[in-house]
Motif scaffolding. Structure first.
Motif, PDB file in Angstrom:
ATOM      1  N   ASN A   5       0.809  -1.272  -0.171  1.00 23.76           N
ATOM      2  CA  ASN A   5       0.016   0.072   0.055  1.00 23.76           C
ATOM      3  C   ASN A   5       0.927   1.148   0.024  1.00 23.76           C
ATOM      4  O   ASN A   5       0.720   2.192  -0.683  1.00 23.76           O
ATOM      5  CB  ASN A   5      -0.715   0.027   1.314  1.00 23.76           C
ATOM      6  N   LYS A   6       2.079   1.502   0.812  1.00 26.96           N
ATOM      7  CA  LYS A   6       2.725   2.478   0.922  1.00 26.96           C
ATOM      8  C   LYS A   6       3.513   2.629  -0.416  1.00 26.96           C
ATOM      9  O   LYS A   6       3.629   3.757  -0.817  1.00 26.96           O
ATOM     10  CB  LYS A   6       3.783   2.338   2.180  1.00 26.96           C
ATOM     11  N   ALA A   7       3.982   1.599  -0.953  1.00 26.86           N
ATOM     12  CA  ALA A   7       4.821   1.695  -2.288  1.00 26.86           C
ATOM     13  C   ALA A   7       3.886   2.381  -3.233  1.00 26.86           C
ATOM     14  O   ALA A   7       4.160   3.294  -4.095  1.00 26.86           O
ATOM     15  CB  ALA A   7       5.118   0.161  -2.646  1.00 26.86           C
ATOM     16  N   ILE A   8       2.457   1.919  -3.483  1.00 22.69           N
ATOM     17  CA  ILE A   8       1.580   2.203  -4.357  1.00 22.69           C
ATOM     18  C   ILE A   8       1.384   3.990  -4.138  1.00 22.69           C
ATOM     19  O   ILE A   8       1.502   4.864  -4.970  1.00 22.69           O
ATOM     20  CB  ILE A   8       0.450   1.430  -4.455  1.00 22.69           C
ATOM     21  N   LYS A   9       0.789   4.166  -3.095  1.00 21.55           N
ATOM     22  CA  LYS A   9       0.713   5.443  -2.350  1.00 21.55           C
ATOM     23  C   LYS A   9       1.611   6.547  -2.495  1.00 21.55           C
ATOM     24  O   LYS A   9       1.285   7.656  -3.068  1.00 21.55           O
ATOM     25  CB  LYS A   9      -0.118   5.586  -0.976  1.00 21.55           C
ATOM     26  N   CYS A  10       2.877   6.050  -2.008  1.00 21.29           N
ATOM     27  CA  CYS A  10       3.972   6.995  -2.157  1.00 21.29           C
ATOM     28  C   CYS A  10       4.862   6.854  -3.540  1.00 21.29           C
ATOM     29  O   CYS A  10       5.925   7.674  -3.548  1.00 21.29           O
ATOM     30  CB  CYS A  10       4.625   7.049  -0.898  1.00 21.29           C
ATOM     31  N   LYS A  11       4.348   6.099  -4.248  1.00 23.32           N
ATOM     32  CA  LYS A  11       5.242   5.775  -5.357  1.00 23.32           C
ATOM     33  C   LYS A  11       6.839   5.382  -5.375  1.00 23.32           C
ATOM     34  O   LYS A  11       7.875   6.224  -5.662  1.00 23.32           O
ATOM     35  CB  LYS A  11       5.284   6.933  -6.444  1.00 23.32           C
ATOM     36  N   LEU A  12       6.894   4.564  -4.388  1.00 18.28           N
ATOM     37  CA  LEU A  12       8.248   4.096  -3.908  1.00 18.28           C
ATOM     38  C   LEU A  12       8.961   3.298  -4.965  1.00 18.28           C
ATOM     39  O   LEU A  12       8.342   2.744  -5.503  1.00 18.28           O
ATOM     40  CB  LEU A  12       8.136   3.503  -2.512  1.00 18.28           C
ATOM     41  N   LEU A  13      10.310   3.066  -4.884  1.00 18.69           N
ATOM     42  CA  LEU A  13      11.260   2.212  -5.570  1.00 18.69           C
ATOM     43  C   LEU A  13      11.256   2.668  -7.072  1.00 18.69           C
ATOM     44  O   LEU A  13      12.423   2.491  -7.627  1.00 18.69           O
ATOM     45  CB  LEU A  13      10.683   0.791  -5.551  1.00 18.69           C
ATOM     46  N   LEU A  14      10.027   2.980  -7.827  1.00 21.88           N
ATOM     47  CA  LEU A  14      10.062   3.019  -9.145  1.00 21.88           C
ATOM     48  C   LEU A  14       9.834   4.475  -9.544  1.00 21.88           C
ATOM     49  O   LEU A  14       9.541   5.308  -8.795  1.00 21.88           O
ATOM     50  CB  LEU A  14       8.972   2.261  -9.722  1.00 21.88           C
ATOM     51  N   THR A  15       9.912   4.935 -10.991  1.00 15.74           N
ATOM     52  CA  THR A  15       9.734   6.084 -11.385  1.00 15.74           C
ATOM     53  C   THR A  15       8.029   6.445 -11.566  1.00 15.74           C
ATOM     54  O   THR A  15       7.339   5.376 -11.371  1.00 15.74           O
ATOM     55  CB  THR A  15      10.210   6.337 -12.972  1.00 15.74           C
ATOM     56  N   GLU A  16       7.746   7.547 -11.543  1.00 15.31           N
ATOM     57  CA  GLU A  16       6.211   8.150 -11.752  1.00 15.31           C
ATOM     58  C   GLU A  16       5.864   7.215 -13.010  1.00 15.31           C
ATOM     59  O   GLU A  16       4.552   6.918 -13.077  1.00 15.31           O
ATOM     60  CB  GLU A  16       6.166   9.530 -11.738  1.00 15.31           C
ATOM     61  N   GLU A  17       6.619   7.421 -14.305  1.00 15.31           N
ATOM     62  CA  GLU A  17       6.175   6.626 -15.485  1.00 15.31           C
ATOM     63  C   GLU A  17       5.900   5.097 -15.255  1.00 15.31           C
ATOM     64  O   GLU A  17       4.767   4.836 -15.562  1.00 15.31           O
ATOM     65  CB  GLU A  17       7.105   6.795 -16.463  1.00 15.31           C
ATOM     66  N   SER A  18       6.884   4.544 -14.344  1.00 22.77           N
ATOM     67  CA  SER A  18       6.419   3.193 -14.425  1.00 22.77           C
ATOM     68  C   SER A  18       5.150   2.887 -13.284  1.00 22.77           C
ATOM     69  O   SER A  18       4.413   1.894 -13.749  1.00 22.77           O
ATOM     70  CB  SER A  18       7.604   2.606 -13.595  1.00 22.77           C
TER      71      SER A  18
ATOM     72  N   HIS B 295      -3.004 -24.262  -2.186  1.00 18.69           N
ATOM     73  CA  HIS B 295      -3.345 -25.376  -1.377  1.00 18.69           C
ATOM     74  C   HIS B 295      -2.846 -24.781   0.120  1.00 18.69           C
ATOM     75  O   HIS B 295      -1.890 -24.374   0.638  1.00 18.69           O
ATOM     76  CB  HIS B 295      -2.011 -26.366  -1.266  1.00 18.69           C
ATOM     77  N   GLY B 296      -3.919 -24.838   1.030  1.00 20.13           N
ATOM     78  CA  GLY B 296      -3.866 -24.256   2.246  1.00 20.13           C
ATOM     79  C   GLY B 296      -4.296 -23.108   2.808  1.00 20.13           C
ATOM     80  O   GLY B 296      -4.277 -22.387   3.806  1.00 20.13           O
ATOM     81  N   PHE B 297      -4.207 -22.163   1.785  1.00 23.10           N
ATOM     82  CA  PHE B 297      -3.974 -20.356   2.116  1.00 23.10           C
ATOM     83  C   PHE B 297      -4.989 -19.730   1.072  1.00 23.10           C
ATOM     84  O   PHE B 297      -5.144 -20.056  -0.111  1.00 23.10           O
ATOM     85  CB  PHE B 297      -2.835 -19.957   2.136  1.00 23.10           C
ATOM     86  N   ARG B 298      -5.661 -18.704   1.534  1.00 25.05           N
ATOM     87  CA  ARG B 298      -6.267 -17.807   0.789  1.00 25.05           C
ATOM     88  C   ARG B 298      -6.051 -16.299   1.202  1.00 25.05           C
ATOM     89  O   ARG B 298      -5.896 -16.284   2.464  1.00 25.05           O
ATOM     90  CB  ARG B 298      -7.838 -17.979   0.762  1.00 25.05           C
ATOM     91  N   THR B 299      -5.551 -15.412   0.459  1.00 26.39           N
ATOM     92  CA  THR B 299      -5.184 -14.100   0.816  1.00 26.39           C
ATOM     93  C   THR B 299      -5.896 -13.136  -0.026  1.00 26.39           C
ATOM     94  O   THR B 299      -6.351 -13.306  -1.144  1.00 26.39           O
ATOM     95  CB  THR B 299      -3.661 -14.110   0.658  1.00 26.39           C
ATOM     96  N   LEU B 300      -5.826 -11.874   0.638  1.00 22.87           N
ATOM     97  CA  LEU B 300      -6.419 -10.628  -0.253  1.00 22.87           C
ATOM     98  C   LEU B 300      -5.863  -9.337   0.256  1.00 22.87           C
ATOM     99  O   LEU B 300      -5.608  -9.192   1.503  1.00 22.87           O
ATOM    100  CB  LEU B 300      -8.029 -10.748   0.150  1.00 22.87           C
ATOM    101  N   HIS B 301      -5.514  -8.586  -0.546  1.00 22.86           N
ATOM    102  CA  HIS B 301      -5.301  -7.281  -0.460  1.00 22.86           C
ATOM    103  C   HIS B 301      -6.121  -6.200  -1.146  1.00 22.86           C
ATOM    104  O   HIS B 301      -6.293  -6.477  -2.438  1.00 22.86           O
ATOM    105  CB  HIS B 301      -3.793  -6.779  -0.782  1.00 22.86           C
TER     106      HIS B 301
ATOM    107  N   ILE C 287      -7.415  -2.917   3.255  1.00 25.02           N
ATOM    108  CA  ILE C 287      -7.860  -3.865   3.822  1.00 25.02           C
ATOM    109  C   ILE C 287      -6.803  -5.324   3.374  1.00 25.02           C
ATOM    110  O   ILE C 287      -6.714  -5.374   2.415  1.00 25.02           O
ATOM    111  CB  ILE C 287      -9.317  -4.460   3.398  1.00 25.02           C
ATOM    112  N   ILE C 288      -6.399  -5.926   4.439  1.00 24.09           N
ATOM    113  CA  ILE C 288      -5.576  -7.151   4.398  1.00 24.09           C
ATOM    114  C   ILE C 288      -5.983  -8.310   5.075  1.00 24.09           C
ATOM    115  O   ILE C 288      -6.526  -8.270   6.187  1.00 24.09           O
ATOM    116  CB  ILE C 288      -4.025  -6.819   4.661  1.00 24.09           C
ATOM    117  N   PHE C 289      -6.509  -9.416   4.241  1.00 20.97           N
ATOM    118  CA  PHE C 289      -6.759 -10.532   4.942  1.00 20.97           C
ATOM    119  C   PHE C 289      -5.853 -11.827   4.498  1.00 20.97           C
ATOM    120  O   PHE C 289      -5.919 -12.091   3.456  1.00 20.97           O
ATOM    121  CB  PHE C 289      -8.226 -10.711   4.608  1.00 20.97           C
ATOM    122  N   LEU C 290      -5.233 -12.394   5.204  1.00 22.96           N
ATOM    123  CA  LEU C 290      -4.476 -13.714   5.171  1.00 22.96           C
ATOM    124  C   LEU C 290      -5.060 -14.698   6.038  1.00 22.96           C
ATOM    125  O   LEU C 290      -5.191 -14.589   7.234  1.00 22.96           O
ATOM    126  CB  LEU C 290      -3.049 -13.056   5.672  1.00 22.96           C
ATOM    127  N   SER C 291      -5.364 -15.757   5.328  1.00 21.42           N
ATOM    128  CA  SER C 291      -6.210 -16.936   5.772  1.00 21.42           C
ATOM    129  C   SER C 291      -5.304 -18.241   5.332  1.00 21.42           C
ATOM    130  O   SER C 291      -4.850 -18.331   4.447  1.00 21.42           O
ATOM    131  CB  SER C 291      -7.458 -17.008   5.385  1.00 21.42           C
TER     132      SER C 291
END
Length: 364
Positions: free
Chosen positions: A258-271, A306-312, A322-326
């Motif tokens: 979330n923070k990476a997307i919101k603050c445009k971390l690691l990558l250029t604005e173009e990316s 197998h064994g897991f369901r996840t969501l962001h 919202i983050i749900f890890l099951s």
């Protein structure tokens, strides 16, 4: 423009807050767990403040081991957005052209369609067949390592393309296996080493790893499935997971996405613009889906095998996450719980939004 999505304007709806949110969510989760036995962790964040976190069930049912903030879940397809960050970082350095054929960087991929590009792979419009959804490969092969996958890719290519690249949607882990192998070739590092150095550590994800069948971690969560009326432990899937389903992480670390997307971390604005621009065929950006949910822009990815369901789910217009890890691979807990969170906090708008089912064909 995509950047306009992140303009957070105050409105009546945004200022609404259910003062009984925590109590009502506790009641919902407790009842849901009693009825369905789906266990895991739910984390809800508003403007970088955790407004709700709840663990329910067990990380290890047999030994009654409870979840903690350090509990590491197998993310499965929620791994794909992180692979995209790794590949786009190479693109920003001028080392990779995402509109080039993957065979330019990975000789084992030269046999796939001539018009294929890395962009097609990340948007699941490649036409490349899937290892696990191909009967021959499912019964004869089970690639675990980079070396095994490199040997099997040319064999898969001989099966032929499902369609001409860029003309249809077909969700497949093979797309991201190719991306991960390209990252290895271009960076000169193993995928696990590269992701730790270039993605996880810079984002502050200190409890996140690229999985393999021999990796032993103290806080790893066990996965479970239903066998008739019984809940039984199941082996996690590692074959054909490289790049597309191999990250293990905690709820707090997943929030770094979330923070990476919101603050445009690691990558250029173009990316970031390229990642967050949905394709008309399937509403997918690069490694994420971009759709409307309850009338709001939703950036999301889920995972399940197998064994897991996840969501962001990220709602940038409200800065709501919202983050749900099951560790329970049954039912529709991702959709049920995500909608309960939204409706409990903001009020039921009657729109009901559905979770994109990216893992169809893997969940039983």
């Amino acid at each position: 423009m995509i950047l306009m999505w992140f303009s957070l304007k105050k409105s009546k709806e945004e200022s609404y807050m259910n003062k009984n949110f925590k109590r009502e969510m506790d009641c919902f989760i407790d009842k849901y767990y009693d009825e369905n036995k789906n266990s895991g962790c739910l984390r809800v964040t508003l403007k970088d403040e955790v407004i709700y976190k709840k663990f329910f069930g067990y990380a290890d049912i047999e030994n009654k081991v409870e979840f903690t903030d350090k509990s590491m879940f197998t993310l499965y397809s929620l791994s794909k957005p992180f692979c995209v960050l790794g590949l786009m970082k190479l693109k920003d350095k001028g080392l990779v052209d995402i509109d080039a054929h993957p065979g330019k960087y990975l000789c084992e991929a030269k046999g796939f369609g001539k018009s294929l590009t890395l962009r097609h792979l990340m948007q699941h419009i490649s036409g490349v067949p899937d290892f696990d959804q191909n009967t021959d490969f499912r019964t004869k092969y089970q690639g675990e390592t980079s070396e095994e996958l490199r040997m099997q890719l040319p064999l898969l290519a001989k099966k032929g393309m499902l369609f001409s690249p860029g003309t249809k949607h077909h969700y497949t882990n093979t797309n991201f296996i190719i991306c991960a192998l390209i990252i290895e070739n271009v960076s000169g590092m193993s995928y696990a080493e590269y992701m730790k150095k270039e993605v996880f550590t810079p984002l502050g994800m200190h409890d996140t790893y690229i999985d393999n069948k021999n990796l032993i971690l103290k806080d790893r969560v066990k996965g479970y499935k239903k066998d008739a009326d019984d809940i039984v432990c199941t082996e996690r899937a590692t074959g054909w997971a490289l790049g597309g389903a191999d990250v293990i992480s905690t709820t707090d670390d997943v929030y770094c996405l979330n923070k990476a997307i919101k603050c445009k971390l690691l990558l250029t604005e173009e990316s970031w613009d390229e990642i967050l621009t949905p394709h008309q065929l399937n509403s997918m950006g690069l490694g994420c889906t971009i759709t409307k949910w309850h009338g709001l822009l939703r950036i999301t990815h889920n995972g399940g095998w197998h064994g897991f369901r996840t969501l962001h789910i990220q709602l940038p217009e409200k800065d709501f996450d919202i983050i749900f890890l099951s560790n329970s691979a049954w039912g529709d807990a991702r959709n049920d719980i995500a909608n309960a969170v939204y409706n409990t906090y903001y009020g039921d708008d009657g729109s009901g939004g559905n979770i994109i089912k990216m893992d169809v064909g893997y969940i039983k």
